[in-house]
Design a protein around this motif. Sequence first.
Motif, PDB file in Angstrom:
ATOM      1  N   LEU A  25      18.864 132.624  44.162  1.00  0.00           N
ATOM      2  CA  LEU A  25      19.812 131.515  44.305  1.00  0.00           C
ATOM      3  C   LEU A  25      20.379 131.086  42.959  1.00  0.00           C
ATOM      4  N   ALA A  26      19.560 131.079  41.934  1.00  0.00           N
ATOM      5  CA  ALA A  26      20.044 130.707  40.602  1.00  0.00           C
ATOM      6  C   ALA A  26      21.092 131.702  40.119  1.00  0.00           C
ATOM      7  N   ILE A  27      20.838 132.978  40.347  1.00  0.00           N
ATOM      8  CA  ILE A  27      21.806 134.005  39.938  1.00  0.00           C
ATOM      9  C   ILE A  27      23.074 133.888  40.771  1.00  0.00           C
ATOM     10  N   ARG A  28      22.925 133.713  42.098  1.00  0.00           N
ATOM     11  CA  ARG A  28      24.100 133.574  42.959  1.00  0.00           C
ATOM     12  C   ARG A  28      24.905 132.336  42.596  1.00  0.00           C
ATOM     13  N   ASN A  29      24.229 131.213  42.374  1.00  0.00           N
ATOM     14  CA  ASN A  29      24.927 129.967  42.064  1.00  0.00           C
ATOM     15  C   ASN A  29      25.694 130.059  40.747  1.00  0.00           C
ATOM     16  N   SER A  30      25.246 130.924  39.847  1.00  0.00           N
ATOM     17  CA  SER A  30      25.962 131.078  38.583  1.00  0.00           C
ATOM     18  C   SER A  30      27.336 131.707  38.784  1.00  0.00           C
ATOM     19  N   THR A  31      27.558 132.300  39.951  1.00  0.00           N
ATOM     20  CA  THR A  31      28.852 132.935  40.214  1.00  0.00           C
ATOM     21  C   THR A  31      29.878 131.950  40.742  1.00  0.00           C
ATOM     22  N   PHE A  32      29.470 130.730  41.057  1.00  0.00           N
ATOM     23  CA  PHE A  32      30.403 129.721  41.546  1.00  0.00           C
ATOM     24  C   PHE A  32      30.968 128.968  40.345  1.00  0.00           C
ATOM     25  N   ASN A  33      30.681 127.718  40.194  1.00  0.00           N
ATOM     26  CA  ASN A  33      31.231 126.929  39.089  1.00  0.00           C
ATOM     27  C   ASN A  33      30.264 126.816  37.917  1.00  0.00           C
ATOM     28  N   ASP A  34      29.246 127.646  37.903  1.00  0.00           N
ATOM     29  CA  ASP A  34      28.267 127.648  36.817  1.00  0.00           C
ATOM     30  C   ASP A  34      28.407 128.941  36.033  1.00  0.00           C
ATOM     31  N   GLU A  35      27.547 129.097  35.071  1.00  0.00           N
ATOM     32  CA  GLU A  35      27.510 130.359  34.334  1.00  0.00           C
ATOM     33  C   GLU A  35      26.095 130.585  33.839  1.00  0.00           C
TER      34      GLU A  35
ATOM     35  N   GLY B 178      17.260 143.070  19.117  1.00  0.00           N
ATOM     36  CA  GLY B 178      15.877 142.798  18.757  1.00  0.00           C
ATOM     37  C   GLY B 178      15.149 141.881  19.727  1.00  0.00           C
ATOM     38  N   CYS B 179      15.840 141.350  20.718  1.00  0.00           N
ATOM     39  CA  CYS B 179      15.215 140.478  21.712  1.00  0.00           C
ATOM     40  C   CYS B 179      14.456 141.336  22.722  1.00  0.00           C
ATOM     41  N   GLY B 180      13.261 140.945  23.066  1.00  0.00           N
ATOM     42  CA  GLY B 180      12.429 141.706  23.986  1.00  0.00           C
ATOM     43  C   GLY B 180      12.895 141.706  25.427  1.00  0.00           C
ATOM     44  N   ILE B 181      13.782 140.790  25.787  1.00  0.00           N
ATOM     45  CA  ILE B 181      14.269 140.740  27.172  1.00  0.00           C
ATOM     46  C   ILE B 181      15.753 141.100  27.281  1.00  0.00           C
ATOM     47  N   LYS B 182      16.294 141.694  26.238  1.00  0.00           N
ATOM     48  CA  LYS B 182      17.711 142.061  26.209  1.00  0.00           C
ATOM     49  C   LYS B 182      18.089 142.947  27.394  1.00  0.00           C
ATOM     50  N   ASP B 183      17.258 143.927  27.724  1.00  0.00           N
ATOM     51  CA  ASP B 183      17.568 144.834  28.827  1.00  0.00           C
ATOM     52  C   ASP B 183      17.578 144.104  30.167  1.00  0.00           C
ATOM     53  N   ILE B 184      16.651 143.180  30.347  1.00  0.00           N
ATOM     54  CA  ILE B 184      16.604 142.407  31.591  1.00  0.00           C
ATOM     55  C   ILE B 184      17.857 141.549  31.710  1.00  0.00           C
ATOM     56  N   CYS B 185      18.264 140.916  30.628  1.00  0.00           N
ATOM     57  CA  CYS B 185      19.478 140.096  30.645  1.00  0.00           C
ATOM     58  C   CYS B 185      20.704 140.931  30.986  1.00  0.00           C
ATOM     59  N   GLY B 186      20.776 142.134  30.441  1.00  0.00           N
ATOM     60  CA  GLY B 186      21.880 143.031  30.750  1.00  0.00           C
ATOM     61  C   GLY B 186      21.903 143.399  32.225  1.00  0.00           C
ATOM     62  N   GLU B 187      20.731 143.626  32.804  1.00  0.00           N
ATOM     63  CA  GLU B 187      20.636 143.933  34.232  1.00  0.00           C
ATOM     64  C   GLU B 187      21.049 142.738  35.081  1.00  0.00           C
ATOM     65  N   ILE B 188      20.694 141.531  34.653  1.00  0.00           N
ATOM     66  CA  ILE B 188      21.101 140.321  35.376  1.00  0.00           C
ATOM     67  C   ILE B 188      22.620 140.196  35.341  1.00  0.00           C
ATOM     68  N   ASP B 189      23.220 140.413  34.183  1.00  0.00           N
ATOM     69  CA  ASP B 189      24.683 140.358  34.079  1.00  0.00           C
ATOM     70  C   ASP B 189      25.332 141.375  35.010  1.00  0.00           C
ATOM     71  N   GLN B 190      24.776 142.589  35.073  1.00  0.00           N
ATOM     72  CA  GLN B 190      25.309 143.628  35.960  1.00  0.00           C
ATOM     73  C   GLN B 190      25.131 143.226  37.421  1.00  0.00           C
ATOM     74  N   MET B 191      23.988 142.615  37.747  1.00  0.00           N
ATOM     75  CA  MET B 191      23.730 142.149  39.105  1.00  0.00           C
ATOM     76  C   MET B 191      24.751 141.098  39.524  1.00  0.00           C
ATOM     77  N   VAL B 192      25.074 140.184  38.613  1.00  0.00           N
ATOM     78  CA  VAL B 192      26.079 139.157  38.901  1.00  0.00           C
ATOM     79  C   VAL B 192      27.435 139.806  39.160  1.00  0.00           C
ATOM     80  N   ASP B 193      27.821 140.741  38.315  1.00  0.00           N
ATOM     81  CA  ASP B 193      29.096 141.436  38.502  1.00  0.00           C
ATOM     82  C   ASP B 193      29.132 142.160  39.850  1.00  0.00           C
ATOM     83  N   ASN B 194      28.039 142.836  40.209  1.00  0.00           N
ATOM     84  CA  ASN B 194      27.972 143.548  41.483  1.00  0.00           C
ATOM     85  C   ASN B 194      28.062 142.578  42.658  1.00  0.00           C
ATOM     86  N   TYR B 195      27.385 141.450  42.549  1.00  0.00           N
ATOM     87  CA  TYR B 195      27.412 140.449  43.618  1.00  0.00           C
ATOM     88  C   TYR B 195      28.835 139.928  43.823  1.00  0.00           C
TER      89      TYR B 195
END
Length: 80
Positions: free
Chosen positions: A23-33, A49-66
């Motif tokens: 829901l947090a990821i979906r809601n970011s696609t409305f009027n949030d970011e 150098g961030c340890g979660i950089k790959d996860i963040c990239g996947e989240i961004d891709q998931m948002v775009d796909n949604y």
Amino acid sequence: MIKNEIKMKSQEGEIFDKKQIALAIRNSTFNDELGCSLLDEGIFNKCDGCGIKDICGEIDQMVDNYVDKTTKVVDNFTFE
């Protein structure tokens, strides 16, 4: 009762609620970011150098796909 928390209690301990994460990821696609508190708070000045950089990239891709899957053009209009 529906709780608005990202963690739930179970017999094994605490677990993350996928529904709240989704829901947090979906809601970011409305009027949030989506943002990063590590960058906002100045802990990092870039993602390299961030340890979660790959996860963040996947989240961004998931948002775009949604957005692609849930957005469709129903009609085109021409103004003359």
